[in-house]
Each structure stands twice: as structure tokens, then as C-alpha cells.
Design an enzyme around this catalytic site. Structure first.
Site, PDB file in Angstrom:
ATOM      1  N   ASP A   1       0.815  -1.211   0.000  1.00  0.00           N
ATOM      2  CA  ASP A   1       0.000   0.000   0.000  1.00  0.00           C
ATOM      3  C   ASP A   1       0.849   1.261   0.000  1.00  0.00           C
ATOM      4  O   ASP A   1       0.388   2.329  -0.387  1.00  0.00           O
ATOM      5  CB  ASP A   1      -0.896   0.037   1.255  1.00  0.00           C
ATOM      6  CG  ASP A   1      -1.769  -1.200   1.375  1.00  0.00           C
ATOM      7  OD1 ASP A   1      -1.872  -1.946   0.388  1.00  0.00           O
ATOM      8  OD2 ASP A   1      -2.339  -1.413   2.468  1.00  0.00           O
TER       9      ASP A   1
ATOM     10  N   CYS B   1      -1.011  -7.954  -0.524  1.00  0.00           N
ATOM     11  CA  CYS B   1      -0.920  -6.775   0.366  1.00  0.00           C
ATOM     12  C   CYS B   1       0.324  -6.837   1.246  1.00  0.00           C
ATOM     13  O   CYS B   1       0.948  -5.807   1.520  1.00  0.00           O
ATOM     14  CB  CYS B   1      -2.090  -6.727   1.346  1.00  0.00           C
ATOM     15  SG  CYS B   1      -3.710  -6.777   0.636  1.00  0.00           S
TER      16      CYS B   1
ATOM     17  N   ASP C   1      -6.260  -4.876  -5.884  1.00  0.00           N
ATOM     18  CA  ASP C   1      -5.697  -6.225  -5.976  1.00  0.00           C
ATOM     19  C   ASP C   1      -6.550  -7.339  -5.361  1.00  0.00           C
ATOM     20  O   ASP C   1      -6.082  -8.466  -5.199  1.00  0.00           O
ATOM     21  CB  ASP C   1      -4.249  -6.263  -5.447  1.00  0.00           C
ATOM     22  CG  ASP C   1      -4.093  -5.683  -4.055  1.00  0.00           C
ATOM     23  OD1 ASP C   1      -5.074  -5.154  -3.508  1.00  0.00           O
ATOM     24  OD2 ASP C   1      -2.972  -5.762  -3.508  1.00  0.00           O
TER      25      ASP C   1
ATOM     26  N   HIS D   1      -8.266  -0.427  -2.850  1.00  0.00           N
ATOM     27  CA  HIS D   1      -7.215  -1.102  -3.623  1.00  0.00           C
ATOM     28  C   HIS D   1      -7.813  -1.988  -4.731  1.00  0.00           C
ATOM     29  O   HIS D   1      -8.936  -2.456  -4.632  1.00  0.00           O
ATOM     30  CB  HIS D   1      -6.295  -1.939  -2.732  1.00  0.00           C
ATOM     31  CG  HIS D   1      -5.775  -1.139  -1.565  1.00  0.00           C
ATOM     32  ND1 HIS D   1      -5.394  -1.717  -0.394  1.00  0.00           N
ATOM     33  CD2 HIS D   1      -5.572   0.198  -1.418  1.00  0.00           C
ATOM     34  CE1 HIS D   1      -4.978  -0.774   0.447  1.00  0.00           C
ATOM     35  NE2 HIS D   1      -5.084   0.391  -0.151  1.00  0.00           N
TER      36      HIS D   1
ATOM     37  N   ASP E   1      -3.223   5.008  -2.661  1.00  0.00           N
ATOM     38  CA  ASP E   1      -2.354   4.033  -2.032  1.00  0.00           C
ATOM     39  C   ASP E   1      -1.686   3.280  -3.186  1.00  0.00           C
ATOM     40  O   ASP E   1      -2.285   3.139  -4.270  1.00  0.00           O
ATOM     41  CB  ASP E   1      -3.154   3.024  -1.200  1.00  0.00           C
ATOM     42  CG  ASP E   1      -3.531   3.558   0.183  1.00  0.00           C
ATOM     43  OD1 ASP E   1      -3.340   4.751   0.451  1.00  0.00           O
ATOM     44  OD2 ASP E   1      -4.026   2.743   0.992  1.00  0.00           O
TER      45      ASP E   1
HETATM   46  O1  DAV Z   1     -11.588  -6.393   0.960  1.00  0.00           O
HETATM   47  O2  DAV Z   1     -11.472  -6.340  -1.110  1.00  0.00           O
HETATM   48  C1  DAV Z   1      -8.666  -5.740  -0.325  1.00  0.00           C
HETATM   49  C2  DAV Z   1      -7.497  -4.832  -0.174  1.00  0.00           C
HETATM   50  C3  DAV Z   1      -6.330  -5.435  -0.749  1.00  0.00           C
HETATM   51  N1  DAV Z   1      -5.176  -4.577  -0.755  1.00  0.00           N
HETATM   52  C4  DAV Z   1     -11.080  -6.001  -0.051  1.00  0.00           C
HETATM   53  C5  DAV Z   1      -9.914  -5.059   0.040  1.00  0.00           C
END
Ligand code: DAV
Length: 360
Positions: free
Chosen positions: A114, A345, A243, A241, A192
């Protein structure tokens, strides 16, 4: 002879991985309450938990369980021959203030993905959207100095102010049947690093509760004409995010979240990419998830075009990966996911063996 790449060299998610930073649970603190909290936390019943406990340490048994996961992950990476580097810990519990806000504490150094946007030989410290994460870059200063001395280009995006002007006042997250909206205004560029995902000369970014349009424009302006920065349209009631939503895994293979991606960008369709729809997560509803959703199953780490580290228990995705021609490696990670994020992450790639190219 094996070619030597620059010390920092990453162009995509799948070139053979040589060196990576893995986050740490040491000192991790329950994120203090702040404007973005209700925009990010998926379960409303958790909001009271944050109001009451934000800024305090996580329960020791939760930290111990998360630590066990991260130790196993590091062990797998090292056994695969990858160099693993770790953050330096700063005083995470220390309250701090700026001219615009006060924060009860920082959060930790759990998720380097991040904080640092690594593109080619550049390490860019992100202008992060959470007030409590304002100083999280401290954890990576030692490593960044070292990489910079060895030739990497290290810089910071403009430090954000994160005053009230950056957040919509009285924001209420959208419900499933409403159009997408986010808490951020366009007062200043915010993102981020995990709001962006690399695919050679094409970088895909989505707006979220920590990334606005001005942030996406800043990335394009900074990277210049050699790169094309695309905004991906997502639908997520509590977006944070890209990903666990949209993930180019290997040349010609795009993994998408079926709930959040309604429209795959034309560029993929026109170039014959396979669109791989992520299967339903297997994580039981009873498993506590304090910040993220169960779609962390998608938050995998590619070691090369075939080997992929997946959270143990995600059998639907593990089977799908085998059917799609990947080689999944399972790692216990549910306890880390409870208080932080997934395998992607928890890391940031520093060096992969490959060159900048276009995949379209
Ligand atoms: O819960 O989809 C994921 C965050 C990953 N960096 C989610 C957030």
C-alpha cells in the site's frame, strides 16, 4: 550467463521474482477511527469496535496467529530461492499531529504494497488516503536508502494534507443497488500504491476510498509517455485497492472479481486475453475479518508465470488455478487476513527478471 537486472526492477506481476519486501505484525495497532473508516470497513457491526478500540494494540493471540502465517509465508518464499527483506519498526503507538489533523497512533508495517509503488527502477512513496497511515513510509526508509544507494530512483509523491477538504462530509457508503461513489474529493492527489497494478507499459488503477481521479492523473503525469495509465471502473460499496478486484496474473490472463468488475476494459477483449472469473471465496462467514473482505482469496502472489502462492483453504480458487494451468502453492494466511490483508498486500516486489514491454 544470467543477466543482472537493476536492484529495483519490476514491470508486471509475473516475471520471475528475485527479491521482495514482506510486512511485519510487530507493533501492529488497531487502526484508529478516522474519516475513511466507515467508507472501508465492510461490516457495519465493526464500526463500534473501531470507535472503542482504534489506536489500541491487537489482542496478543491475534498477533501471534498472524505472525505464524507470515513466518510460514517467508519460509515458502525463501525456500523458493527468493530474497526476503523486512521493514524497520518505528513508534507505531505514538500519537501525532499535522496542522490539519491528529491521529491517535499509526497502524503498523503490515502491508508494504500500500505504501510503495514500485515501477521499473522507481520506488514512489504513495500519498496515502488514511490519516493514520501518514507516517507508514518510515518503516521502509532504511530499505529505500539502501536501494537508492544501489541505483534505484526513490521519490515521494506530494505529501497530502488530508484535511477535512479531502473527504466528503457525512459520507454514506453506497448500497448494492446504488451507483458507485467514494468518500474522497478531488482536493488533492491521493492514492495508495495498491490502488494500481502493473502490466508492463500499461498501469491499471481504480478509484477507491484512498484513490481519487487526481491521484490517477498524478501517476500518469509522473510516469510520462512511456506508460499508459488506465482507470478501471469498479463497483464496490467499500472500495480499497485494486488487488482483490482486478489482477493481470500472467501474459494473456486477467483475474477479475465477478461482483466488482461489470465491464472488462476493451483493451483486454481486443487483445485476446483470457478473462478468468475468480470463484467464490471458501473462507467461512464465521472467520473474523476486521478490515478486508473475503475476496482476499484473489490477493495472491505470483512467483513467475505459473507458480502462485494462494491462501490455504481457498479450494475453489486452487482448483481453478490448476484448471487454468497455474501451479498453486498453499500458505496458511487466514489469521493475517483477519487483521490486515492478503498475500499480495503483505508484500511489495523489488526485483523480477524481466524487461519493460507491452502486452497488448
Ligand atoms: O476487501 O477487497 C482488499 C485490499 C487489498 N489490498 C477487499 C480489500
Amino acid at each position: 550467463m544470467k543477466k543482472n537486472y537493476p536492484i529495483v526492477n519490476t514491470h508486471n506481476e509475473w516475471d520471475p521474482l528475485e527479491e521482495i519486501i514482506v510486512g511485519t505484525v510487530e507493533g501492529a495497532t488497531i487502526p484508529p477511527w478516522e474519516p475513511v473508516t466507515p467508507a472501508v470497513v465492510h461490516h457495519e457491526y465493526l464500526l463500534d469496535f473501531y470507535r472503542q478500540n482504534g489506536g489500541k494494540p491487537w489482542a496478543q493471540e491475534m498477533l501471534d496467529a498472524a505472525q505464524k502465517d507470515i513466518d510460514e509465508f517467508v519460509h515458502i518464499l525463501e525456500a523458493e530461492g527468493i530474497t526476503v527483506r523486512r521493514p524497520s519498526i518505528y513508534d507505531i503507538s505514538k500519537p501525532f499531529s499535522t496542522p490539519d489533523f491528529e491521529s491517535q497512533s499509526s497502524v503498523g508495517a503490515l502491508m508494504p504494497r500500500d505504501v510503495l509503488l514500485v515501477i521499473g527502477d522507481q520506488i514512489i512513496e504513495a500519498p496515502m488516503g488514511w490519516r493514520s497511515r501518514y507516517h507508514e513510509n518510515y518503516a521502509y526508509k532504511d530499505l529505500c536508502k539502501e536501494y537508492s544507494q544501489q541505483g534505484a530512483r526513490w521519490m515521494s509523491a506530494p505529501r497530502p494534507q488530508l484535511s477535512d477538504a479531502s473527504f466528503e462530509a457525512n459520507f454514506i457508503p453506497p448500497t448494492e443497488d446504488e451507483p458507485m461513489r467514494t468518500i474522497l474529493t478531488e482536493y488533492e492527489p491521493l492514492f495508495d500504491a495498491a490502488d494500481a497494478i502493473k502490466c508492463g507499459k500499461d498501469i491499471f488503477v481504480a478509484q477507491s476510498s484512498c484513490c481519487n481521479r487526481s491521484g490517477i492523473d498524478w501517476i500518469q503525469q509522473h510516469l510520462g509517455d512511456e506508460y499508459r495509465v488506465h482507470e478501471v471502473e469498479v463497483f464496490d460499496t467499500h472500495p480499497m485497492h485494486i488487488d482483490a478486484t482486478f489482477y493481470p496474473l500472467a501474459p494473456g490472463k486477467l483475474l477479475i472479481n465477478p461482483e466488482r468488475i461489470k465491464k472488462v476494459p476493451e483493451i483486454f477483449k481486443n487483445s485476446g486475453w483470457d478473462i478468468l472469473v475468480c470463484p467464490e471465496p471458501n473462507m467461512p462467514d464465521s472467520h473474523p475479518m476486521y478490515t478486508c473482505s473475503k475476496w482476499l482469496n484473489m490477493n495472491v502472489l505470483m512467483l513467475d508465470e505459473e507458480r502462485v502462492i494462494v491462501s490455504k483453504g481457498e479450494d475453489n480458487l486452487i482448483k481453478a488455478f490448476k484448471d487454468w494451468g497455474f501451479k498453486p502453492i498453499e500458505c496458511n494466511f487466514y489469521n493475517f487476513e483477519s487483521i490486515a490483508g492478503g498475500l499480495h498486500c503483505a508484500t511489495v516486489d523489488i526485483r523480477r527478471r524481466g524487461e519493460l514491454q507491452s502486452y497488448f
